[in-house]
Design a protein around this motif. Structure first.
Motif, PDB file in Angstrom:
ATOM      1  N   LEU A 247       0.823  -1.213   0.000  1.00 57.62           N
ATOM      2  CA  LEU A 247       0.000   0.000   0.000  1.00 57.62           C
ATOM      3  C   LEU A 247       0.857   1.263   0.000  1.00 57.62           C
ATOM      4  N   ASN A 248       1.963   1.237   0.762  1.00 61.69           N
ATOM      5  CA  ASN A 248       2.864   2.389   0.762  1.00 61.69           C
ATOM      6  C   ASN A 248       3.503   2.570  -0.609  1.00 61.69           C
ATOM      7  N   ALA A 249       3.832   1.466  -1.268  1.00 59.80           N
ATOM      8  CA  ALA A 249       4.382   1.550  -2.627  1.00 59.80           C
ATOM      9  C   ALA A 249       3.340   2.146  -3.585  1.00 59.80           C
ATOM     10  N   ALA A 250       2.095   1.692  -3.447  1.00 57.78           N
ATOM     11  CA  ALA A 250       1.019   2.226  -4.289  1.00 57.78           C
ATOM     12  C   ALA A 250       0.835   3.722  -4.044  1.00 57.78           C
ATOM     13  N   GLN A 251       0.882   4.101  -2.778  1.00 61.76           N
ATOM     14  CA  GLN A 251       0.730   5.520  -2.434  1.00 61.76           C
ATOM     15  C   GLN A 251       1.896   6.340  -2.989  1.00 61.76           C
ATOM     16  N   GLY A 252       3.072   5.703  -3.081  1.00 62.18           N
ATOM     17  CA  GLY A 252       4.249   6.385  -3.621  1.00 62.18           C
ATOM     18  C   GLY A 252       4.241   6.508  -5.132  1.00 62.18           C
ATOM     19  N   GLY A 253       3.205   5.966  -5.787  1.00 58.91           N
ATOM     20  CA  GLY A 253       3.071   6.130  -7.236  1.00 58.91           C
ATOM     21  C   GLY A 253       3.546   4.951  -8.051  1.00 58.91           C
ATOM     22  N   ALA A 254       3.594   3.749  -7.458  1.00 63.24           N
ATOM     23  CA  ALA A 254       4.006   2.554  -8.211  1.00 63.24           C
ATOM     24  C   ALA A 254       3.074   2.330  -9.404  1.00 63.24           C
ATOM     25  N   ALA A 274      -6.515  -2.388   0.140  1.00 65.35           N
ATOM     26  CA  ALA A 274      -6.301  -1.698  -1.138  1.00 65.35           C
ATOM     27  C   ALA A 274      -7.581  -0.996  -1.585  1.00 65.35           C
ATOM     28  N   LYS A 275      -8.703  -1.686  -1.388  1.00 64.42           N
ATOM     29  CA  LYS A 275     -10.000  -1.137  -1.825  1.00 64.42           C
ATOM     30  C   LYS A 275     -10.379   0.103  -1.023  1.00 64.42           C
ATOM     31  N   ILE A 276     -10.241   0.034   0.322  1.00 63.68           N
ATOM     32  CA  ILE A 276     -10.688   1.171   1.147  1.00 63.68           C
ATOM     33  C   ILE A 276      -9.779   2.396   0.970  1.00 63.68           C
ATOM     34  N   ASN A 277      -8.572   2.170   0.411  1.00 60.86           N
ATOM     35  CA  ASN A 277      -7.670   3.287   0.140  1.00 60.86           C
ATOM     36  C   ASN A 277      -7.708   3.744  -1.318  1.00 60.86           C
ATOM     37  N   GLY A 278      -8.518   3.065  -2.137  1.00 64.45           N
ATOM     38  CA  GLY A 278      -8.638   3.451  -3.543  1.00 64.45           C
ATOM     39  C   GLY A 278      -7.467   3.038  -4.407  1.00 64.45           C
ATOM     40  N   TYR A 279      -6.732   1.968  -3.977  1.00 69.41           N
ATOM     41  CA  TYR A 279      -5.576   1.501  -4.749  1.00 69.41           C
ATOM     42  C   TYR A 279      -5.817   0.136  -5.395  1.00 69.41           C
ATOM     43  N   ASP A 280      -7.067  -0.332  -5.415  1.00 79.11           N
ATOM     44  CA  ASP A 280      -7.341  -1.675  -5.950  1.00 79.11           C
ATOM     45  C   ASP A 280      -7.134  -1.755  -7.459  1.00 79.11           C
ATOM     46  N   HIS A 281      -7.016  -0.608  -8.133  1.00 81.17           N
ATOM     47  CA  HIS A 281      -6.728  -0.630  -9.581  1.00 81.17           C
ATOM     48  C   HIS A 281      -5.229  -0.822  -9.840  1.00 81.17           C
TER      49      HIS A 281
END
Length: 407
Positions: A247-254, A274-281
């Protein structure tokens, strides 16, 4: 007038005590004067009777006395324990800051002079684990004091849950179990789940069924270090647990994140987070054995990932299994190094105290040699400061964390 039983110890034990180590092992006790019951406070003295410290005794434990004070003037009353609790909480407020104080380790056992006690805070819930009899016998007083102090600080706490479902308690002569701590200070504790925010990322924490106390807090700032270099990378997060590094990687723009764990429940939780943070895509969970997956990717000449994160469970929990652990650590690191393209990135760690830093570093050098790569170090890190390292108690230093570029 002190009326504690006296425990005379060997010169070896005396040296350890004088150097500030709080444990007296059974074989270090040469003589006992006076009567006591397991869980009592006793005085530790040299073979000539010179005072060294006072601690909790337990004949059923390998660690026969756990020293809590070296001051003969200490009175071990409620005021003593309240001072010590306030000291620990004020330390966290200082080193973690107001926001991270809402989600951090409040008591880290020996590092805070509460032997065998872990206290984690997850927003409005406190989770404890008690592994020493001396603390167990005083926990009602300690936990009520803790809640009182937090409420005085204006912190909203609705419940304290005990996670004593660990086998080590049996070795101390205590029973296993988990339950809400009953106290009039917290009459309506509500559900066993809560939502926390760490590094701006939301997680649902299940304090009853989550691993250890519900969530691993010690990698908080190491996750930020991963986020800092994740932009545009295709990330493979191994042993993802609740998906925190992913999740931190996703937030960092992976560009993409694959979060791998052998546990179906862990993968489900990672996908949920991932879903509740909006990173499931961007982030997808994968149920797989990491050892097998790394081999399969390498054998298939996969070039899918340019950033691999290795955050395995402790491969060793005793000195006798260190050699096997080194083999396990080397296997996954070697495979990751071979799998990464030149210029790719590797974050790798060990959370076992028994895997000493010099052993871990040597293992990484061996793996790099065998993979025919060089490691360019970006960061060398440890556990976050709410898990403080006492230099005179090496057991408090356990987390080794490195980020490299593989060249």
């Amino acid at each position: 007038m002190r009326n504690f039983a006296k425990f005379f110890i060997t010169p070896k034990g005396e040296r350890a005590a004088r150097n500030g180590h709080p444990w007296v092992f059974g074989e270090e006790v040469t003589k006992v004067e006076g009567s006591y019951t397991n869980g009592d406070l006793v005085d530790v003295v040299t073979n000539k009777g010179k005072y060294l410290g006072t601690g909790f005794v337990n004949d059923k434990s390998k660690i026969r006395v756990r020293i809590i004070s070296t001051n003969t003037n200490d009175k071990f009353d409620e005021a003593f324990w309240e001072r010590r609790l306030r000291y620990a909480l004020e330390y966290r407020r200082t080193v973690m800051g107001e926001q991270d104080f809402k989600c951090c380790r409040l008591i880290f056992g020996e590092a805070d002079q509460f032997p065998g006690l872990t206290v984690d805070r997850f927003n409005d819930l406190i989770v404890t684990q008690t592994l020493s009899l001396g603390i167990e016998l005083r926990k009602e007083m300690l936990f009520n004091l803790l809640i009182k102090i937090l409420q005085e600080m204006g912190e909203n706490i609705r419940g304290l849950f005990e996670r004593n479902d660990v086998k080590i308690r049996l070795l101390e002569g205590m029973e296993e179990g988990k339950a809400w701590f009953a106290t009039p200070l917290l009459p309506n504790h509500g559900p066993m789940t809560t939502e926390i925010v760490e590094n701006g990322i939301k997680y649902t924490v299940d304090v009853e069924n989550g691993q250890k106390t519900g969530f691993f807090l010690d990698q908080k700032y190491n996750r930020q270090a991963v986020a800092k270099i994740a932009k545009g990378k295709h990330v493979l997060d191994c042993f993802t647990h609740t998906g925190s590094f992913a999740l931190n990687a996703a937030q960092g723009g992976a560009a993409s994140v694959t979060a791998v764990d052998i546990s179906a429940e862990a993968v489900r939780m990672a996908d949920h987070n991932a879903k509740i943070n909006g990173y499931d895509h961007v982030m997808k969970g994968l149920e797989a054995n990491v050892f097998d997956l790394l081999s399969e990717l390498f054998n298939n000449h996969s070039h899918a990932y340019d950033f691999i994160i290795l955050d395995p469970p402790a491969f060793t929990k005793s000195g006798s299994t260190v050699k096997n652990a080194i083999r396990g650590y080397k296997e996954i690191n070697l495979k990751a190094m071979k799998l990464l393209p030149r210029g790719g990135y590797l974050a790798t760690c060990s959370c076992s105290h028994f895997m000493k830093e010099e052993l871990f570093v040597e293992m990484l050098k061996d793996a790099a040699r065998d993979a025919n790569v060089s490691l360019r170090q970006i960061e060398a890190r440890q556990q976050s400061p709410d898990h403080p390292i006492l230099w005179n108690v090496p057991e408090t230093y356990y987390l080794k964390f490195y980020i490299f570029q593989v060249v």
